[in-house]
Design a protein around this motif. Sequence first.
Motif, mmCIF file in Angstrom:
data_model
loop_
_atom_site.group_PDB
_atom_site.id
_atom_site.type_symbol
_atom_site.label_atom_id
_atom_site.label_comp_id
_atom_site.label_asym_id
_atom_site.label_seq_id
_atom_site.Cartn_x
_atom_site.Cartn_y
_atom_site.Cartn_z
ATOM 1 N N TRP A 197 131.649 39.745 5.932
ATOM 2 C CA TRP A 197 130.988 38.498 5.534
ATOM 3 C C TRP A 197 129.480 38.528 5.772
ATOM 4 O O TRP A 197 128.730 37.907 5.042
ATOM 5 C CB TRP A 197 131.598 37.326 6.305
ATOM 6 N N GLU A 261 135.480 30.008 1.638
ATOM 7 C CA GLU A 261 135.084 30.291 0.253
ATOM 8 C C GLU A 261 133.595 30.587 0.165
ATOM 9 O O GLU A 261 133.153 31.476 -0.574
ATOM 10 C CB GLU A 261 135.439 29.103 -0.645
ATOM 11 N N GLU A 262 132.803 29.851 0.947
ATOM 12 C CA GLU A 262 131.353 30.047 0.939
ATOM 13 C C GLU A 262 130.958 31.438 1.417
ATOM 14 O O GLU A 262 130.142 32.127 0.780
ATOM 15 C CB GLU A 262 130.682 28.996 1.814
ATOM 16 N N GLU A 264 132.871 34.096 1.576
ATOM 17 C CA GLU A 264 133.423 35.096 0.642
ATOM 18 C C GLU A 264 132.498 35.243 -0.573
ATOM 19 O O GLU A 264 132.231 36.348 -1.050
ATOM 20 C CB GLU A 264 134.822 34.678 0.212
ATOM 21 N N ARG A 265 132.029 34.111 -1.074
ATOM 22 C CA ARG A 265 131.140 34.140 -2.241
ATOM 23 C C ARG A 265 129.821 34.820 -1.905
ATOM 24 O O ARG A 265 129.294 35.615 -2.689
ATOM 25 C CB ARG A 265 130.917 32.704 -2.724
ATOM 26 N N ARG A 268 130.041 38.579 -1.809
ATOM 27 C CA ARG A 268 130.155 39.236 -3.113
ATOM 28 C C ARG A 268 128.827 39.358 -3.838
ATOM 29 O O ARG A 268 128.708 40.128 -4.794
ATOM 30 C CB ARG A 268 131.152 38.481 -3.989
ATOM 31 N N THR A 269 127.840 38.573 -3.437
ATOM 32 C CA THR A 269 126.556 38.581 -4.146
ATOM 33 C C THR A 269 125.569 39.549 -3.536
ATOM 34 O O THR A 269 125.760 40.029 -2.427
ATOM 35 C CB THR A 269 125.951 37.161 -4.124
#
Length: 269
Positions: A197, A261-262, A264-265, A268-269
């Motif tokens: 993360w 969710e935050e 995880e997002r 990914r960026t």
Amino acid sequence: MLAVMVRGGDLHPVRLQSGERLVFGRDPHGAVSSGQGRVAVRLPHCARHVSGVLAELVVGEEAVTLRWLGGNEGRLSSLLDAPGGARRVTLVREMSAMLDHGKNELVVLAGKQVGIELFTDLLLTFTVTTTTGEDGTLLAARRRDTDLKPHVRRGLLTRHSKEWFVALALAEPWLIGDDDSPFPPTNRRIFERVLEWRGGHAWNLDRPQRVDDAIRAVSQIAFGELADPYAEARTGRIQNPRFAVGKRIAEYRLVTAEDLEEVERAART
């Protein structure tokens, strides 16, 4: 408030409520004194090898903890409302376990003497319920878990701190609805999730002791000092309370599915 009814084959039922402690074994009166909310109970027909002080039951405002003090082993089973279904854990010296609401069974292995050199298991049951308020309404345990204190306690955990990320990793099974496994995430799993993360940086969580320290800090926030399942643990690695801590983190919304969710997002960026 909580109430616990303790029953055994030849034992007169004992009822405890929040703020009280029960010490029991073959001869607890010789080792501890009663009074100030502490009750000592001698278990009838104990075998000679059963410890004089076998265990201490602590009834807090929000949780009931069984601390094992004896040299011989016991087996604790939660039968009704255990998280993720019925569970069974073997208790050894200095281990602490949270009792679930409903009926819990404790078996002291070969703890009862029934003849000359003839032994059988000694069975005790602990039924955890809630008491009623002054107006007669039931103070349901699940309502208390979700309606009292979550927003206050949430503010005590600094967002994006090390403890916050550890709490997120520990509670992840409950946040994604995958809480059927009886085992909470390991130290290694928590470290790897935080590393992922945070893009390759996870403070000092590669050291298992640092993960344990962070979990204990989160546990105090989630449960408060009085009912903290780690508060009376003095030696050894304790795995069992982690299940309760992870579940409580999710229930009190110390971290949320939206938080998961935050991160995880962002990863990914």
